[in-house]
Design an enzyme around this catalytic site. Structure first.
Site: not given
Ligand code: NAD
Length: 341
Positions: A162
């Site tokens: 990841y």
């Molecule tokens: P999440 O899984 O709740 O949201 C991600 C969304 O992206 C999902 O709704 C999913 O359906 C959508 N998605 C993924 N691939 C897709 C595609 N090919 N086409 C269309 N939609 C797609 O995750 P989150 O926790 O809200 O994270 C959001 C972003 O922040 C991500 O990039 C994650 O890597 C990054 N991030 C999150 C955290 C955290 O603590 N939550 C920390 C560091 C980085």
């Protein structure tokens, strides 16, 4: 209890923005904050309200906003240029998150969602000369550290598939912007563990709170001294919106509080707020888990004029309040407290 939500900074000059991952945890908070500013938000996600209860709970936040344009599409095969046309900013948050599931058979899915989708977004954004792409990156790119704060100038040592995909995504964006023809600038935000209402159900604070509420065991991997820099979602969203218009180009910025707390601290806070102990089952650490994360957030302070405002206990209380008041929509698989499991 009124929820602490992101008060969006002014978005002078922006009319139309795209949020990918708008049905996700952070993406839905961001979308709501942007909608409050009056801009038109094109929200793209492959999850639908019908098929996914978490997405439905997130989408429920946008009911009644006439400036929201929901698009159900997979970024891997959608007509990208058509969807991004006329956008002033693309907030690219869509990704497959999570360290542990990125090992093993899911690797191809991580590469597709976290790298190939970025390539499609950047191809379209640069061809359309969209001025700014804000990319959601992750503190996981730093990998194991010696415990001192991670600065953007530190050499990344990603320790999971990841984390490698997130670092690759950053580098891919920056490579696109370095092309002589590019008129697009990128700001990649390295979020440190984001929490708050509607947090993903695989994440620690959600799991600790539900374990306490429902007296179901919380499965922990590794020791309770592991530390994370926990960032409240409204703070992360404010930083993300600032990054849309900040006078910076092609850079990465840490978005974290600048102090970290242990798993023991989270268990204690969950017990204090719910009034119930957290039942725990412990197992050995899993590959890719790092002992600690800690942000040096001075660049965010300088470039985005951003600093976190919500402390961990207040933010966790907000998350608990949301869990208690949205039991039916947020996690319907979970038994209601007081009813047999
Ligand atoms: P999440 O899984 O709740 O949201 C991600 C969304 O992206 C999902 O709704 C999913 O359906 C959508 N998605 C993924 N691939 C897709 C595609 N090919 N086409 C269309 N939609 C797609 O995750 P989150 O926790 O809200 O994270 C959001 C972003 O922040 C991500 O990039 C994650 O890597 C990054 N991030 C999150 C955290 C955290 O603590 N939550 C920390 C560091 C980085």
């Amino acid at each position: 209890m009124p929820l602490i939500e992101a008060a969006a900074p002014a978005l002078t000059g922006l009319r139309r923005v795209v949020v990918t991952g708008s049905a996700g945890f952070i993406g839905s908070h961001l979308t709501k904050a942007l909608l409050h500013t009056g801009v038109t938000v094109i929200g793209i996600d492959r999850r639908t309200m019908d098929s996914d209860p978490a997405a439905a709970a997130n989408f429920a936040e946008f009911t009644g906003f006439p400036n929201f344009v929901p698009i159900t599409a997979d970024l891997l095969d959608c007509p990208m240029e058509r969807l991004l046309l006329d956008a002033d900013v693309v907030f690219h948050l869509a990704a497959l998150p999570g360290v542990r599931p990125s090992w093993g058979p899911n690797f191809d899915a991580y590469v597709a969602a976290n790298i190939q989708a970025v390539q499609r977004v950047m191809n379209a954004a640069t061809r359309l000369k969209i001025p700014r792409v804000v990319l959601a990156s992750s503190s996981s790119v730093y990998g194991p550290t010696d415990g001192s704060p991670s600065a953007e100038t530190d050499r990344p040592r990603p320790a999971s598939p990841y984390a490698i995909t997130k670092l690759a995504a950053e580098q891919l964006c920056l490579a696109h912007t370095a092309r002589p023809s590019s008129a697009t600038s990128v700001v990649a935000l390295r979020y440190f563990t984001v929490y708050g209402p509607r947090q993903r159900t695989d994440m620690l604070i959600h799991r600790a709170l539900t374990a306490a509420l429902y007296q179901t065991p919380l499965h922990l991997f590794g020791d309770d001294d592991q530390r994370r820099d926990f960032t409240y979602v409204a703070d992360a969203v404010r930083a993300t919106i600032r990054a849309a218009t900040a006078p910076v180009t092609n850079t990465v910025i840490n978005i974290g509080v600048g102090s970290n707390r242990s798993i023991s601290d989270i268990l204690a806070i969950a017990q204090q707020l719910t009034g119930r102990p957290v039942p725990v089952i412990r197992s050995k650490a899993r590959a890719g888990d790092v002992p600690g994360t800690l942000a040096d957030n001075s660049r965010a302070g300088g470039l985005l004029s951003w600093k976190p405002e919500v402390d961990l206990t207040t933010g966790t209380e907000q998350q608990l309040h949301h869990l208690r008041t949205h039991r039916d929509t947020h996690d319907p698989a979970m038994p209601v407290p007081g009813v047999s499991p």
